[in-house]
Motif scaffolding. Structure first.
Motif, PDB file in Angstrom:
ATOM      1  N   GLU A 172      27.322  32.260  30.579  1.00  0.00           N
ATOM      2  CA  GLU A 172      26.951  31.971  29.190  1.00  0.00           C
ATOM      3  C   GLU A 172      28.185  31.874  28.297  1.00  0.00           C
ATOM      4  O   GLU A 172      28.238  31.054  27.371  1.00  0.00           O
ATOM      5  CB  GLU A 172      25.980  33.035  28.689  1.00  0.00           C
ATOM      6  CG  GLU A 172      24.571  32.875  29.287  1.00  0.00           C
ATOM      7  CD  GLU A 172      23.700  34.103  29.090  1.00  0.00           C
ATOM      8  OE1 GLU A 172      24.160  35.052  28.393  1.00  0.00           O
ATOM      9  OE2 GLU A 172      22.580  34.127  29.625  1.00  0.00           O
ATOM     10  N   HIS A 173      29.189  32.708  28.588  1.00  0.00           N
ATOM     11  CA  HIS A 173      30.438  32.626  27.838  1.00  0.00           C
ATOM     12  C   HIS A 173      31.116  31.277  28.090  1.00  0.00           C
ATOM     13  O   HIS A 173      31.603  30.610  27.157  1.00  0.00           O
ATOM     14  CB  HIS A 173      31.360  33.778  28.255  1.00  0.00           C
ATOM     15  CG  HIS A 173      32.705  33.742  27.585  1.00  0.00           C
ATOM     16  ND1 HIS A 173      33.799  33.141  28.178  1.00  0.00           N
ATOM     17  CD2 HIS A 173      33.126  34.198  26.376  1.00  0.00           C
ATOM     18  CE1 HIS A 173      34.836  33.249  27.376  1.00  0.00           C
ATOM     19  NE2 HIS A 173      34.469  33.889  26.269  1.00  0.00           N
ATOM     20  N   ASP A 174      31.135  30.858  29.363  1.00  0.00           N
ATOM     21  CA  ASP A 174      31.733  29.575  29.720  1.00  0.00           C
ATOM     22  C   ASP A 174      30.964  28.422  29.075  1.00  0.00           C
ATOM     23  O   ASP A 174      31.559  27.437  28.605  1.00  0.00           O
ATOM     24  CB  ASP A 174      31.732  29.436  31.249  1.00  0.00           C
ATOM     25  CG  ASP A 174      32.687  28.352  31.737  1.00  0.00           C
ATOM     26  OD1 ASP A 174      33.552  27.937  30.947  1.00  0.00           O
ATOM     27  OD2 ASP A 174      32.574  27.933  32.900  1.00  0.00           O
ATOM     28  N   TYR A 175      29.643  28.525  29.039  1.00  0.00           N
ATOM     29  CA  TYR A 175      28.802  27.471  28.468  1.00  0.00           C
ATOM     30  C   TYR A 175      29.100  27.307  26.980  1.00  0.00           C
ATOM     31  O   TYR A 175      29.209  26.184  26.471  1.00  0.00           O
ATOM     32  CB  TYR A 175      27.327  27.816  28.691  1.00  0.00           C
ATOM     33  CG  TYR A 175      26.375  26.686  28.390  1.00  0.00           C
ATOM     34  CD1 TYR A 175      26.111  25.717  29.348  1.00  0.00           C
ATOM     35  CD2 TYR A 175      25.721  26.590  27.163  1.00  0.00           C
ATOM     36  CE1 TYR A 175      25.233  24.679  29.097  1.00  0.00           C
ATOM     37  CE2 TYR A 175      24.842  25.553  26.893  1.00  0.00           C
ATOM     38  CZ  TYR A 175      24.605  24.595  27.873  1.00  0.00           C
ATOM     39  OH  TYR A 175      23.729  23.568  27.611  1.00  0.00           O
ATOM     40  N   ALA A 176      29.244  28.420  26.282  1.00  0.00           N
ATOM     41  CA  ALA A 176      29.531  28.367  24.845  1.00  0.00           C
ATOM     42  C   ALA A 176      30.869  27.669  24.578  1.00  0.00           C
ATOM     43  O   ALA A 176      31.000  26.889  23.627  1.00  0.00           O
ATOM     44  CB  ALA A 176      29.556  29.779  24.273  1.00  0.00           C
ATOM     45  N   GLU A 177      31.860  27.933  25.433  1.00  0.00           N
ATOM     46  CA  GLU A 177      33.159  27.265  25.278  1.00  0.00           C
ATOM     47  C   GLU A 177      33.023  25.757  25.463  1.00  0.00           C
ATOM     48  O   GLU A 177      33.659  24.967  24.758  1.00  0.00           O
ATOM     49  CB  GLU A 177      34.165  27.833  26.282  1.00  0.00           C
ATOM     50  CG  GLU A 177      34.627  29.253  25.959  1.00  0.00           C
ATOM     51  CD  GLU A 177      35.710  29.709  26.914  1.00  0.00           C
ATOM     52  OE1 GLU A 177      35.829  29.114  28.013  1.00  0.00           O
ATOM     53  OE2 GLU A 177      36.441  30.655  26.578  1.00  0.00           O
ATOM     54  N   HIS A 178      32.174  25.348  26.378  1.00  0.00           N
ATOM     55  CA  HIS A 178      32.013  23.917  26.641  1.00  0.00           C
ATOM     56  C   HIS A 178      31.180  23.231  25.559  1.00  0.00           C
ATOM     57  O   HIS A 178      31.355  22.027  25.328  1.00  0.00           O
ATOM     58  CB  HIS A 178      31.412  23.689  28.032  1.00  0.00           C
ATOM     59  CG  HIS A 178      32.434  23.743  29.123  1.00  0.00           C
ATOM     60  ND1 HIS A 178      32.910  24.932  29.628  1.00  0.00           N
ATOM     61  CD2 HIS A 178      33.125  22.760  29.773  1.00  0.00           C
ATOM     62  CE1 HIS A 178      33.819  24.682  30.560  1.00  0.00           C
ATOM     63  NE2 HIS A 178      33.971  23.369  30.662  1.00  0.00           N
ATOM     64  N   ILE A 179      30.310  23.963  24.905  1.00  0.00           N
ATOM     65  CA  ILE A 179      29.613  23.396  23.742  1.00  0.00           C
ATOM     66  C   ILE A 179      30.633  23.016  22.669  1.00  0.00           C
ATOM     67  O   ILE A 179      30.570  21.938  22.061  1.00  0.00           O
ATOM     68  CB  ILE A 179      28.597  24.404  23.160  1.00  0.00           C
ATOM     69  CG1 ILE A 179      27.384  24.554  24.093  1.00  0.00           C
ATOM     70  CG2 ILE A 179      28.143  23.980  21.773  1.00  0.00           C
ATOM     71  CD1 ILE A 179      26.409  23.404  24.040  1.00  0.00           C
ATOM     72  N   THR A 180      31.599  23.917  22.451  1.00  0.00           N
ATOM     73  CA  THR A 180      32.654  23.640  21.473  1.00  0.00           C
ATOM     74  C   THR A 180      33.467  22.410  21.884  1.00  0.00           C
ATOM     75  O   THR A 180      33.785  21.550  21.061  1.00  0.00           O
ATOM     76  CB  THR A 180      33.579  24.868  21.340  1.00  0.00           C
ATOM     77  OG1 THR A 180      32.808  26.003  20.959  1.00  0.00           O
ATOM     78  CG2 THR A 180      34.664  24.621  20.307  1.00  0.00           C
ATOM     79  N   LEU A 181      33.820  22.334  23.179  1.00  0.00           N
ATOM     80  CA  LEU A 181      34.557  21.177  23.678  1.00  0.00           C
ATOM     81  C   LEU A 181      33.756  19.891  23.506  1.00  0.00           C
ATOM     82  O   LEU A 181      34.291  18.850  23.126  1.00  0.00           O
ATOM     83  CB  LEU A 181      34.887  21.362  25.157  1.00  0.00           C
ATOM     84  CG  LEU A 181      36.123  22.184  25.508  1.00  0.00           C
ATOM     85  CD1 LEU A 181      36.208  22.372  27.023  1.00  0.00           C
ATOM     86  CD2 LEU A 181      37.385  21.476  25.005  1.00  0.00           C
ATOM     87  N   PHE A 182      32.462  19.976  23.769  1.00  0.00           N
ATOM     88  CA  PHE A 182      31.619  18.790  23.629  1.00  0.00           C
ATOM     89  C   PHE A 182      31.616  18.297  22.186  1.00  0.00           C
ATOM     90  O   PHE A 182      31.794  17.102  21.922  1.00  0.00           O
ATOM     91  CB  PHE A 182      30.182  19.089  24.087  1.00  0.00           C
ATOM     92  CG  PHE A 182      29.221  17.999  23.720  1.00  0.00           C
ATOM     93  CD1 PHE A 182      29.145  16.834  24.465  1.00  0.00           C
ATOM     94  CD2 PHE A 182      28.407  18.123  22.595  1.00  0.00           C
ATOM     95  CE1 PHE A 182      28.282  15.815  24.107  1.00  0.00           C
ATOM     96  CE2 PHE A 182      27.543  17.113  22.231  1.00  0.00           C
ATOM     97  CZ  PHE A 182      27.470  15.950  22.984  1.00  0.00           C
ATOM     98  N   ASN A 183      31.380  19.215  21.258  1.00  0.00           N
ATOM     99  CA  ASN A 183      31.342  18.826  19.841  1.00  0.00           C
ATOM    100  C   ASN A 183      32.644  18.167  19.409  1.00  0.00           C
ATOM    101  O   ASN A 183      32.659  17.214  18.621  1.00  0.00           O
ATOM    102  CB  ASN A 183      31.060  20.043  18.970  1.00  0.00           C
ATOM    103  CG  ASN A 183      29.626  20.534  19.122  1.00  0.00           C
ATOM    104  OD1 ASN A 183      28.730  19.752  19.424  1.00  0.00           O
ATOM    105  ND2 ASN A 183      29.409  21.830  18.920  1.00  0.00           N
TER     106      ASN A 183
END
Length: 494
Positions: free
Chosen positions: A470-481
């Protein structure tokens, strides 16, 4: 110069003997079978200049006669080998390179004085001339060996050479033979095996690319070229995947199948064809099966193993990793069974027959117009998926990932027809975006795999793994945006 068109098939030695006596061959035979003893010496330079130029030069003894042959150019697809061939008799066991010039055969500059024997093929050939559905086909059954120094590998194969008729008939005959004995479509020639022995090398991983297209091609020809390049990519890596030489072989088989599925999807828009629909369905099924193996690969190697490395003393993680390795091995066994099956060989032969069938006589749109229409559609799908995106819903990200993947593969299919600089810039941004979405999807899939493993004994360990993900997923949401806005704002490259 002649153009040699032949289909190569591997067969086990015990099955080869049984096939010789089968009634099918007698029913199509035009003349009595002949048996020849063929001894060939292949020549090249010490640094294999001819091989680098996709050429082969041999001196062959047939009975008491010597023949010299130069082969070069051509292509291989679904086991069908088409090459330019210059062949002529010579009086003795000695090359006459001047004679090739008289018929148009040309060696690369500077190699003549450096030629040396590099390997030998020594085999018995049983030859039958068949009349099969109006085509004349020479069926050769070869049994013997290839030698280079102290190294040796056996020869046990069929060669179906087209004498007259359509190449499709080679595949139709091969499908009939496959009903009788197990066969494998042979992607590698005897000369290529000989070169491997000489250089003591193993087959290299093939990171295939879509074939380059010409603006002058019609749509049907372009799509057939793309299909052939995908099939060659897949076939070049299957043997390495089954021998488990390197995990990259399996990865490239997956890539080749995904590319092939996209090419077939585009082809379905161009022509209605029941066999195409059936082939597309078979490829999709294989993609799903290989995808399950990939899911466990990614989860074990990219998610679970790094967590275990950070917490090496955690017994629950070690136990979980062992369990997941077993699940992964089970998926791999199923995948390997599919690739090693006769059903897979039948699929390759069906592709060959379909690709060489008569195209419907119809007016075709210009290739440029067709490509623009496909890319416009794929681009609209990406935009629509992006506009309806909900950050809280992984399903929306999955839909966007699929749309981006289809656009990327379609761009790569037709990239040789697009302005190079604009194409590379557009593809780079799309690739970054797809990679981010791919990692996010891997995390979502990992949650599903954890659900399959969930029980009371593992609950705390699984909760730990979920926390990392979940921590990794949150980082990738930021990268996606960060990357989505830049991609959406750019100008199309077509």
């Amino acid at each position: 110069m002649a153009v040699e068109t032949e289909l190569k098939l591997h067969i086990s030695a015990d099955k080869l003997q049984g096939l010789k006596r089968h009634p099918l061959l007698r029913s199509h035979a035009i003349e009595r079978a002949r048996t020849l003893k063929l001894y060939s010496i292949y020549y090249d330079t010490a640094d294999l200049a001819l091989q680098r130029n996709a050429m082969a030069l041999r001196l062959r003894r047939v009975g008491k006669q010597w023949l010299q042959t130069l082969k070069g150019g051509g292509r291989s697809s679904a086991g069908l080998h088409q090459r330019n061939e210059w062949e002529m008799p010579v009086p003795a066991e000695q090359l006459d390179l001047e004679a090739f010039k008289l018929v148009g055969g040309k060696l690369p500059h500077g190699v003549r004085s450096h030629l040396q024997p590099v390997f030998i093929t020594d085999f018995t050939r049983n030859v039958r001339l068949l009349d099969f559905e109006g085509a004349q086909i020479e069926l050769c059954m070869d049994s013997g060996e290839i030698r280079a120094g102290q190294s040796m590998c056996p020869i046990s194969e069929l060669e179906l050479e087209l004498i007259s008729g359509a190449p499709q008939q080679l595949f139709k005959l091969a499908l009939k033979l496959l009903d009788i004995v197990p066969l494998e479509v042979e992607h590698t020639s005897k000369a290529e095996y000989g070169y491997r022995l000489f250089s003591a090398s193993r087959p290299e991983v093939s990171k295939g690319r879509f074939a380059e297209l010409k603006p002058s091609q019609d749509v049907g020809s372009a799509l057939q070229t793309l299909t052939a390049s995908c099939l060659s990519h897949i076939q070049a890596n299957v043997a390495g995947a089954l021998l488990k030489l390197d995990e990259e072989y399996l990865h490239q088989v997956r890539v080749g199948l995904r590319r092939l599925r996209v090419v077939l999807s585009v082809t379905r828009r161009f022509q209605a064809d029941p066999e195409l629909e059936a082939l597309h369905g078979e490829v999709s099924r294989l993609c799903i099966e290989l995808g399950r193996a990939r899911d466990w690969d990614v989860f074990v190697t990219q998610t679970l193993a790094p967590i275990c490395a950070r917490l090496p003393e955690h017994e629950g993680l070690r136990t979980l990793l062992n369990t997941c390795e077993r699940m992964r091995n089970k998926q791999h066994a199923g995948m390997e069974s599919s690739l090693a099956s006769q059903d897979f060989q039948r699929l390759l032969l069906r592709f060959g027959a379909w690709m060489h069938s008569d195209s419907p006589d119809s007016r075709q749109p210009s290739l440029e117009r067709f490509v623009r229409k496909i890319l416009d559609k794929r681009s609209r799908q990406v935009s629509a998926a992006g506009e309806s995106l909900s950050i809280e819903d992984p399903i929306h990200f999955h839909a966007l990932r699929i749309a981006c993947k289809k656009l990327r593969y379609s761009l790569e299919m037709f990239g040789s027809l697009l302005p190079p600089n604009r194409y590379r810039a557009y593809l780079e941004k799309l690739s970054v975006l797809q990679d981010i979405l791919g990692t996010m999807n891997d995390i979502a899939v990992a949650h599903r795999l954890l659900d399959e493993l969930d029980n009371a004994a593992r609950h705390d360990t699984l909760a730990l793994v979920r926390g990392w993900m979940e921590h990794d997923y949150a980082e990738h949401i930021t990268l996606f945006n960060k990357n989505w806005a830049g991609f959406a704002a750019q100008t199309k490259c077509w």
